[in-house]
Design a protein around this motif. Sequence first.
Motif, PDB file in Angstrom:
ATOM      1  N   THR A 157       0.834  -1.203   0.000  1.00 48.18           N
ATOM      2  CA  THR A 157       0.000   0.000   0.000  1.00 48.18           C
ATOM      3  C   THR A 157       0.868   1.252   0.000  1.00 48.18           C
ATOM      4  O   THR A 157       0.622   2.190  -0.760  1.00 48.18           O
ATOM      5  CB  THR A 157      -0.930   0.014   1.233  1.00 48.18           C
ATOM      6  OG1 THR A 157      -1.724  -1.164   1.209  1.00 48.18           O
ATOM      7  CG2 THR A 157      -1.795   1.253   1.261  1.00 48.18           C
ATOM      8  N   HIS A 158       1.906   1.267   0.841  1.00 47.75           N
ATOM      9  CA  HIS A 158       2.804   2.419   0.923  1.00 47.75           C
ATOM     10  C   HIS A 158       3.570   2.615  -0.389  1.00 47.75           C
ATOM     11  O   HIS A 158       3.818   3.753  -0.802  1.00 47.75           O
ATOM     12  CB  HIS A 158       3.766   2.269   2.099  1.00 47.75           C
ATOM     13  CG  HIS A 158       3.097   2.424   3.428  1.00 47.75           C
ATOM     14  ND1 HIS A 158       2.752   3.658   3.941  1.00 47.75           N
ATOM     15  CD2 HIS A 158       2.678   1.510   4.338  1.00 47.75           C
ATOM     16  CE1 HIS A 158       2.175   3.491   5.118  1.00 47.75           C
ATOM     17  NE2 HIS A 158       2.111   2.194   5.377  1.00 47.75           N
ATOM     18  N   ARG A 159       3.959   1.534  -1.021  1.00 44.58           N
ATOM     19  CA  ARG A 159       4.644   1.618  -2.315  1.00 44.58           C
ATOM     20  C   ARG A 159       3.733   2.278  -3.347  1.00 44.58           C
ATOM     21  O   ARG A 159       4.151   3.153  -4.104  1.00 44.58           O
ATOM     22  CB  ARG A 159       5.080   0.224  -2.779  1.00 44.58           C
ATOM     23  CG  ARG A 159       6.038   0.265  -3.933  1.00 44.58           C
ATOM     24  CD  ARG A 159       6.598  -1.110  -4.313  1.00 44.58           C
ATOM     25  NE  ARG A 159       6.902  -1.946  -3.159  1.00 44.58           N
ATOM     26  CZ  ARG A 159       6.437  -3.192  -2.977  1.00 44.58           C
ATOM     27  NH1 ARG A 159       5.651  -3.759  -3.880  1.00 44.58           N
ATOM     28  NH2 ARG A 159       6.757  -3.890  -1.919  1.00 44.58           N
ATOM     29  N   TRP A 160       2.465   1.881  -3.366  1.00 39.84           N
ATOM     30  CA  TRP A 160       1.493   2.466  -4.296  1.00 39.84           C
ATOM     31  C   TRP A 160       1.270   3.951  -4.004  1.00 39.84           C
ATOM     32  O   TRP A 160       1.175   4.773  -4.923  1.00 39.84           O
ATOM     33  CB  TRP A 160       0.157   1.713  -4.232  1.00 39.84           C
ATOM     34  CG  TRP A 160       0.154   0.511  -5.129  1.00 39.84           C
ATOM     35  CD1 TRP A 160       0.289  -0.797  -4.753  1.00 39.84           C
ATOM     36  CD2 TRP A 160       0.022   0.506  -6.556  1.00 39.84           C
ATOM     37  NE1 TRP A 160       0.251  -1.614  -5.857  1.00 39.84           N
ATOM     38  CE2 TRP A 160       0.083  -0.834  -6.981  1.00 39.84           C
ATOM     39  CE3 TRP A 160      -0.146   1.507  -7.501  1.00 39.84           C
ATOM     40  CZ2 TRP A 160      -0.005  -1.207  -8.302  1.00 39.84           C
ATOM     41  CZ3 TRP A 160      -0.241   1.134  -8.837  1.00 39.84           C
ATOM     42  CH2 TRP A 160      -0.171  -0.202  -9.225  1.00 39.84           C
ATOM     43  N   ARG A 162       3.384   6.050  -2.620  1.00 40.03           N
ATOM     44  CA  ARG A 162       4.581   6.782  -3.073  1.00 40.03           C
ATOM     45  C   ARG A 162       4.554   6.964  -4.582  1.00 40.03           C
ATOM     46  O   ARG A 162       4.831   8.051  -5.099  1.00 40.03           O
ATOM     47  CB  ARG A 162       5.851   6.047  -2.646  1.00 40.03           C
ATOM     48  CG  ARG A 162       6.144   6.127  -1.174  1.00 40.03           C
ATOM     49  CD  ARG A 162       7.532   5.593  -0.846  1.00 40.03           C
ATOM     50  NE  ARG A 162       7.682   4.176  -1.105  1.00 40.03           N
ATOM     51  CZ  ARG A 162       7.524   3.217  -0.194  1.00 40.03           C
ATOM     52  NH1 ARG A 162       7.193   3.534   1.049  1.00 40.03           N
ATOM     53  NH2 ARG A 162       7.693   1.954  -0.506  1.00 40.03           N
ATOM     54  N   MET A 163       4.220   5.894  -5.299  1.00 36.85           N
ATOM     55  CA  MET A 163       4.189   5.947  -6.756  1.00 36.85           C
ATOM     56  C   MET A 163       3.104   6.913  -7.241  1.00 36.85           C
ATOM     57  O   MET A 163       3.334   7.697  -8.166  1.00 36.85           O
ATOM     58  CB  MET A 163       3.952   4.541  -7.331  1.00 36.85           C
ATOM     59  CG  MET A 163       4.206   4.444  -8.807  1.00 36.85           C
ATOM     60  SD  MET A 163       4.259   2.735  -9.413  1.00 36.85           S
ATOM     61  CE  MET A 163       2.747   2.059  -8.786  1.00 36.85           C
ATOM     62  N   LEU A 164       1.933   6.884  -6.618  1.00 34.29           N
ATOM     63  CA  LEU A 164       0.853   7.789  -7.010  1.00 34.29           C
ATOM     64  C   LEU A 164       1.204   9.253  -6.757  1.00 34.29           C
ATOM     65  O   LEU A 164       0.850  10.125  -7.550  1.00 34.29           O
ATOM     66  CB  LEU A 164      -0.444   7.419  -6.284  1.00 34.29           C
ATOM     67  CG  LEU A 164      -1.122   6.140  -6.780  1.00 34.29           C
ATOM     68  CD1 LEU A 164      -2.295   5.771  -5.866  1.00 34.29           C
ATOM     69  CD2 LEU A 164      -1.585   6.309  -8.228  1.00 34.29           C
ATOM     70  N   ILE A 165       1.892   9.518  -5.674  1.00 37.43           N
ATOM     71  CA  ILE A 165       2.310  10.888  -5.387  1.00 37.43           C
ATOM     72  C   ILE A 165       3.249  11.391  -6.481  1.00 37.43           C
ATOM     73  O   ILE A 165       3.048  12.477  -7.033  1.00 37.43           O
ATOM     74  CB  ILE A 165       2.973  10.996  -3.995  1.00 37.43           C
ATOM     75  CG1 ILE A 165       1.912  10.843  -2.895  1.00 37.43           C
ATOM     76  CG2 ILE A 165       3.738  12.313  -3.834  1.00 37.43           C
ATOM     77  CD1 ILE A 165       2.483  10.710  -1.497  1.00 37.43           C
ATOM     78  N   VAL A 166       4.266  10.603  -6.819  1.00 34.18           N
ATOM     79  CA  VAL A 166       5.233  11.010  -7.848  1.00 34.18           C
ATOM     80  C   VAL A 166       4.545  11.162  -9.201  1.00 34.18           C
ATOM     81  O   VAL A 166       4.728  12.165  -9.905  1.00 34.18           O
ATOM     82  CB  VAL A 166       6.408  10.011  -7.925  1.00 34.18           C
ATOM     83  CG1 VAL A 166       7.294  10.291  -9.122  1.00 34.18           C
ATOM     84  CG2 VAL A 166       7.220  10.057  -6.635  1.00 34.18           C
TER      85      VAL A 166
END
Length: 185
Positions: A157-160, A162-166
């Motif tokens: 979830t945290h990986r997603w 981070r990716m969505l923010i970038v």
Amino acid sequence: MSHPHEHLRSYPKLLDCLRYFCAFMLYMYGVSKLLHLQFNVAELARRPIGSLNGYQLTWFYYGYSRVYASILGLTQVAGATLLLYRKTTLLAAVVMFPVMANILLINMFILVNDYGPYVISTIICLSMLIILWHQRAALLSLFWMKQTPEPRESSRTHRWIRMLIVLGVCAIMISGTIMMHYVKR
């Protein structure tokens, strides 16, 4: 068997010299801001802005807000005070390095022909880096080793996130640039 105060004797004398020199200089700059000797814009305020050079514009900009100049002065005085004690030197270096790096960049790229502040801010920045380097094991432990990662069950979830923010920032910036291009036409 090691002596109980051996760690106190192993502190390099160079670091003592650097921290005391930096404390003196930070007090000088900080107090000068608090006494309104730095960033005093009374004379500059009467001149047309187009007639000011980079040095004068910088002084005008930072002196425009007396509160900002005072906060910067208090920060320098606080950093100087922390540097006076070996036990708080690392805290001083962690706090003052970003402040002094910003001042160094201003001195390098805006106050181009004024070498006094450039040299002093360079020495203070390098001194803070040397102090930080000497304490790198403690910093690594504090800022990396002792930090807890995301729980394994929510790492995906945290990986997603981070990716969505970038990706979200990239999409907003690209679309903003495209819209600006077409609005200019």
